[in-house]
Design a protein around this motif. Structure first.
Motif, PDB file in Angstrom:
ATOM      1  N   GLN A  28       0.835  -1.210   0.000  1.00 50.08           N
ATOM      2  CA  GLN A  28       0.000   0.000   0.000  1.00 50.08           C
ATOM      3  C   GLN A  28       0.867   1.257   0.000  1.00 50.08           C
ATOM      4  O   GLN A  28       0.509   2.270  -0.623  1.00 50.08           O
ATOM      5  CB  GLN A  28      -0.933   0.004   1.221  1.00 50.08           C
ATOM      6  N   LYS A  29       2.013   1.206   0.719  1.00 53.46           N
ATOM      7  CA  LYS A  29       2.902   2.368   0.754  1.00 53.46           C
ATOM      8  C   LYS A  29       3.451   2.674  -0.634  1.00 53.46           C
ATOM      9  O   LYS A  29       3.614   3.844  -1.012  1.00 53.46           O
ATOM     10  CB  LYS A  29       4.056   2.118   1.725  1.00 53.46           C
ATOM     11  N   GLN A  51       0.696   4.338  -2.662  1.00 53.00           N
ATOM     12  CA  GLN A  51       0.528   5.738  -2.239  1.00 53.00           C
ATOM     13  C   GLN A  51       1.640   6.608  -2.798  1.00 53.00           C
ATOM     14  O   GLN A  51       1.389   7.729  -3.286  1.00 53.00           O
ATOM     15  CB  GLN A  51       0.509   5.808  -0.712  1.00 53.00           C
ATOM     16  N   ARG A  52       2.866   6.105  -2.757  1.00 42.63           N
ATOM     17  CA  ARG A  52       3.989   6.887  -3.285  1.00 42.63           C
ATOM     18  C   ARG A  52       3.889   7.030  -4.797  1.00 42.63           C
ATOM     19  O   ARG A  52       4.256   8.071  -5.356  1.00 42.63           O
ATOM     20  CB  ARG A  52       5.314   6.247  -2.884  1.00 42.63           C
ATOM     21  N   ASN A 107       1.233   7.432  -6.502  1.00 39.05           N
ATOM     22  CA  ASN A 107       0.328   8.546  -6.786  1.00 39.05           C
ATOM     23  C   ASN A 107       0.928   9.894  -6.402  1.00 39.05           C
ATOM     24  O   ASN A 107       0.617  10.916  -7.026  1.00 39.05           O
ATOM     25  CB  ASN A 107      -1.023   8.330  -6.105  1.00 39.05           C
ATOM     26  N   ARG A 108       1.791   9.921  -5.390  1.00 34.97           N
ATOM     27  CA  ARG A 108       2.493  11.184  -5.107  1.00 34.97           C
ATOM     28  C   ARG A 108       3.434  11.539  -6.263  1.00 34.97           C
ATOM     29  O   ARG A 108       3.544  12.713  -6.644  1.00 34.97           O
ATOM     30  CB  ARG A 108       3.271  11.074  -3.790  1.00 34.97           C
ATOM     31  N   SER A 162      -3.972  10.318 -11.273  1.00 34.74           N
ATOM     32  CA  SER A 162      -3.839   9.338 -10.209  1.00 34.74           C
ATOM     33  C   SER A 162      -4.489   8.020 -10.607  1.00 34.74           C
ATOM     34  O   SER A 162      -5.420   7.973 -11.413  1.00 34.74           O
ATOM     35  CB  SER A 162      -4.440   9.861  -8.908  1.00 34.74           C
ATOM     36  N   GLU A 205      -5.667   3.024  -6.301  1.00 39.99           N
ATOM     37  CA  GLU A 205      -4.651   2.242  -5.595  1.00 39.99           C
ATOM     38  C   GLU A 205      -5.121   0.821  -5.297  1.00 39.99           C
ATOM     39  O   GLU A 205      -4.323  -0.130  -5.338  1.00 39.99           O
ATOM     40  CB  GLU A 205      -4.244   2.956  -4.304  1.00 39.99           C
ATOM     41  N   GLU A 206      -6.411   0.667  -5.018  1.00 38.53           N
ATOM     42  CA  GLU A 206      -6.936  -0.678  -4.754  1.00 38.53           C
ATOM     43  C   GLU A 206      -6.879  -1.538  -6.008  1.00 38.53           C
ATOM     44  O   GLU A 206      -6.523  -2.722  -5.954  1.00 38.53           O
ATOM     45  CB  GLU A 206      -8.363  -0.590  -4.229  1.00 38.53           C
TER      46      GLU A 206
END
Length: 356
Positions: free
Chosen positions: A89-90, A93-94, A96-97, A106, A109-110
């Motif tokens: 998950q990290k 998230q990164r 998308n950053r 974006s 993420e799922e």
């Protein structure tokens, strides 16, 4: 967006390399994941297909203006025979950053994580089981619109490929030699250093090429303005143990926020080991070395996990750290992280994700 992932199985399987012949990032599995984007449909058509070349227009923006991002994580076979991921998950998230910084839409993420899990399930037989080996997962986004204009693309592909790997450095957990870079700059605050984008790595190649000729495994980057403050190693964040305290450079907009970096900090918290995130100058490191207070140094990243630093070359001097041996903190962190990843250590943080 239609979230149903379609699957087309490869009709011909590739030969798999033996564990003792694995080179990092040289072999690739039988399948890949692709997700398309255009402004009319958004992200669409998620699919797993046989591993194959990508066909792009010669004018695709990625070739000319470098609008691309990527990630790196791993899958492991545990002693109990399960397949698991480490903090995926990290990474999403990164990703998308990085997308935000590079003007890329974006990604769900799922959906991205489910695609990775399904791809790993399909190519599970490619995960090596020898000690220190794993399946490296490389998600990336490329801008595909054919346009020779400096503007964000209107078309993209999100792709995931898999590669069975051994140790990133030939030294493994044994200490590596690192050269401090004082001429070239990788990035600066306000640039793209905090994004995982290709240009950051392209700009590091010349310095890396030069130090490799002198027998050094990597470059330690200083800040791009004053060439004074430590930032990161080419493929890793960096930590120093000075007089009992573990310190690492604070995130400042030009340092990548590593998943392994975060994991190391969480472990230090868990163990009650003093640590801090702050500005660290090479002058401070040199003074600590002179005073006998520089006890350990190590890099932290997905590819190598923990890589002890046995020597730093700076301004014509060679700073031997801990007699060139792996230090106790480096070893403890390495053993704990890899133990969690391979299922031989308890995971009190809930970091692992099982691929059913």
């Amino acid at each position: 967006m239609e979230n149903q992932i379609t699957v087309e199985k490869a009709t011909t399987k590739k030969p798999k390399p033996e564990a003792d012949q694995l080179e990092f990032g040289r072999s690739f599995t039988d399948h890949m994941f692709i997700l398309d984007y255009d402004v009319e449909q958004g992200w669409h058509n998620p699919r797993i297909v046989p591993y194959q070349p990508i066909i792009l227009d010669p004018a695709a923006i990625v070739f000319h203006y470098g609008q691309t991002v990527f990630e790196g994580l791993k899958a492991y076979i545990t002693n109990g025979g399960e397949t698991q991921l480490f903090r995926p998950q990290k990474n999403m998230q990164r990703l998308n950053r990085s997308n935000e910084r590079m003007c890329i839409p974006s990604i769900d993420e799922e959906l991205a994580l489910e695609a990775i899990k399904e791809l790993v399930r399909i190519d599970r037989e490619w995960i090596p089981t020898a000690p220190g080996t794993s399946l490296y997962i490389r998600p990336f986004v490329i801008s595909t619109e054919p346009y020779l204009g400096v503007a964000p693309s209107k078309k993209y592909q999100f792709i995931v490929i898999l590669s069975p790997v051994g140790a990133y450095y030939k030294e493994g957990i044994n200490p590596v030699k690192i050269a401090v870079e004082t001429e070239f700059a990788r990035t600066v605050k306000g640039g793209t250093g905090e994004a995982k984008t290709a240009g950051n790595y392209a700009s590091s190649l010349k310095a890396q090429e030069l130090v490799a000729k002198e027998g050094y495994a990597q470059v330690l980057w200083l800040d791009g303005l004053e060439k004074k403050y430590i930032e990161e190693v080419g493929s890793m964040n960096v930590f120093f143990k000075i007089n009992g305290e573990v310190v690492t450079p604070e995130l400042n907009g030009s340092i990548l926020e590593g998943v392994t970096r975060n994991s190391v900090i969480r472990l230090l918290d868990h163990w009650g080991i003093p640590h801090s995130e702050r500005k660290i100058s090479m002058d401070e490191i040199y003074q600590a070395y002179q005073n006998g207070e520089l006890e350990e140094a190590f890099g932290a990243g997905t590819a190598a996990v923990i890589s002890p630093i046995g020597e730093l070359a700076w301004k014509g001097e060679k700073l031997e750290i801990n007699q060139g041996e792996t230090g106790p903190i480096s070893k403890k962190i390495y053993d704990t992280l890899t133990g969690i990843q391979y299922g031989t250590e308890d995971d009190p943080f809930g970091w692992t994700v099982t691929v059913s």
